[in-house]
Structure formats: structure tokens, C-alpha cells
Write a protein that holds these residues in place. Structure first.
Motif, PDB file in Angstrom:
ATOM      1  N   GLU A   1     -13.028   6.051  52.906  1.00  0.00           N
ATOM      2  CA  GLU A   1     -14.099   7.002  53.199  1.00  0.00           C
ATOM      3  C   GLU A   1     -13.547   8.236  53.910  1.00  0.00           C
ATOM      4  OE1 GLU A   1     -13.581   4.381  56.723  1.00  0.00           O
ATOM      5  OE2 GLU A   1     -13.791   3.971  54.595  1.00  0.00           O
TER       6      GLU A   1
ATOM      7  N   ALA B   1     -18.341  10.250  53.847  1.00  0.00           N
ATOM      8  CA  ALA B   1     -18.513  10.331  52.395  1.00  0.00           C
ATOM      9  C   ALA B   1     -17.638   9.285  51.723  1.00  0.00           C
ATOM     10  CB  ALA B   1     -18.132  11.720  51.898  1.00  0.00           C
ATOM     11  N   SER B   2     -18.032   8.911  50.510  1.00  0.00           N
ATOM     12  CA  SER B   2     -17.181   8.039  49.710  1.00  0.00           C
ATOM     13  C   SER B   2     -15.884   8.786  49.408  1.00  0.00           C
ATOM     14  CB  SER B   2     -17.902   7.656  48.420  1.00  0.00           C
ATOM     15  OG  SER B   2     -18.247   8.819  47.690  1.00  0.00           O
TER      16      SER B   2
ATOM     17  N   SER C   1     -18.862  11.718  46.455  1.00  0.00           N
ATOM     18  CA  SER C   1     -20.085  11.715  45.646  1.00  0.00           C
ATOM     19  C   SER C   1     -21.282  11.166  46.432  1.00  0.00           C
ATOM     20  CB  SER C   1     -19.875  10.907  44.362  1.00  0.00           C
ATOM     21  OG  SER C   1     -19.596   9.550  44.689  1.00  0.00           O
ATOM     22  N   GLN C   2     -21.019  10.323  47.433  1.00  0.00           N
ATOM     23  CA  GLN C   2     -22.093   9.771  48.269  1.00  0.00           C
ATOM     24  C   GLN C   2     -21.848  10.175  49.707  1.00  0.00           C
ATOM     25  OE1 GLN C   2     -21.762   5.594  47.546  1.00  0.00           O
ATOM     26  NE2 GLN C   2     -22.690   5.710  45.517  1.00  0.00           N
TER      27      GLN C   2
ATOM     28  N   ASN D   1     -23.268  10.219  53.796  1.00  0.00           N
ATOM     29  CA  ASN D   1     -24.116   9.600  54.791  1.00  0.00           C
ATOM     30  C   ASN D   1     -24.004  10.423  56.069  1.00  0.00           C
ATOM     31  OD1 ASN D   1     -25.716   7.822  56.233  1.00  0.00           O
ATOM     32  ND2 ASN D   1     -24.036   6.419  56.667  1.00  0.00           N
TER      33      ASN D   1
END
Length: 190
Positions: A162, A178-179, A183-184, A186
């Protein structure tokens, strides 16, 4: 009880006291020897010379910075000047010349390795003073960089792959996780 009846008991106590005193003396002597041996070992360790080998890793003129050791321990990345801008470089710890990974005419800062040592994440500030910069990913042996996310500074890569970095969203500064491919996202805090 009579005096004659207590004599064997008194003799028995004398032997018990003598045995106890001898055991205490033996324990003290043994402890003393162990302490002396331990102190001698500590003294020898303290005065034994430690071999330190210093090896130059870069040969550039100017300032190199932002060093990052790869997770596999084989390479390190750093920033160095080239053509008036800061570029990302990689070099094997075993030796050889440094490989320039970035080449465009902007600064590239804070290289960080991905978990598998296959690529690097770095930050490029925006040319406009009030605009956020970008996080980029590039293969460890060079190639085409890929933009990951808008960011205010470099990212830290965590043990799970991450990325943690600061960004601006709607006029607010956010700390996000983030990933690995960003793309993801938080948001941890604003």
C-alpha cells in the motif's frame, strides 16, 4: 529432656549449620568465578576492534539524495542531477554504473521501492506553483513511467504494497492510503 538426650540433636544441628555455611561459600565462589568470566568476556568484546568497510556508492558531481534500499537488498535508488533537473537513478550494490530511470525535464523526487523490488514509486512536483504534483511508477530497470495519483509529496510504500501520501481534495488536505496501483483510496484523516 535431659542434657544427655539433647546432645545428638545439638551435634546434628552443628553439622547442618556447617553444611549450610559450606554451601553458601561454594555458591559465592562459583558465582564469583562466573562473574569474573562474564566481565572478562564483556571487556574483550568492548576492546575488540570492529571492522567497518566504507564504500562509495555514487560518483556524481553535485548532490545525490533520497536513497532507498530495495527490499531484496540488491539495489538502491537515489536522486541525482542531470541536465539541470533531479532524476531517479538505480545502482546495484554489487557495483557497476548507475542506471538513469527518468529522463524528462522536470524534477523527480523521493524514490521508494515496491514490495517485490520490481519497480519504483516517485514524486514529480507540478510546474505550476499552486498545483499538486503526481506520483509515478516506473520499472526498476527503466521503461515508461505510469502516473498513479495526484499528490502533495512523495509516498511511503508499506509492507503490504500500500501507498501512503498526502493529496488535496476539494480544497482539503487528506492523508490517504492507496492500493499499490492507487486504484483504491482510503482517506485516513483530513
Amino acid at each position: 529432656p535431659t542434657h544427655e538426650a539433647l546432645q545428638p540433636v545439638a551435634r546434628n544441628w552443628k553439622w547442618r549449620w556447617a553444611a549450610a555455611v559450606l554451601l553458601l561459600v561454594a555458591a559465592a565462589v562459583a558465582g564469583g568465578f562466573a562473574t569474573v568470566r562474564m566481565m572478562r568476556r564483556m571487556e574483550a568484546t568492548r576492546h575488540s576492534p570492529t571492522t567497518v568497510t566504507v564504500r562509495r556508492l555514487t560518483e556524481f558531481l553535485g548532490l545525490e539524495g533520497c536513497p532507498a534500499l530495495s527490499p531484496d537488498g540488491r539495489s538502491f535508488a537515489f536522486t541525482g542531477g542531470s541536465g539541470g533537473t533531479r532524476q531517479v537513478w538505480v545502482r546495484l550494490l554489487a557495483g557497476g554504473k548507475a542506471l538513469q530511470l527518468t529522463h524528462d525535464h522536470t524534477d523527480h523526487l523521493y524514490p521508494r521501492w515496491t514490495r517485490d523490488s520490481s519497480s519504483l514509486i516517485y514524486f514529480s512536483p507540478s510546474p505550476a506553483p499552486d498545483e499538486p504534483g503526481s506520483l509515478w511508477q516506473i520499472p526498476a530497470l527503466g521503461g515508461t513511467p505510469r502516473r498513479l495519483a495526484s499528490s502533495l509529496s512523495g509516498a511511503d510504500a508499506g509492507p503490504g504494497g500500500e501507498l501512503t501520501f498526502f493529496r488535496v481534495n476539494g480544497g482539503r488536505v487528506e492523508l490517504v492510503v492507496a492500493s499499490a496501483d492507487a486504484s483504491q483510496l482510503n482517506v485516513l484523516t483530513q
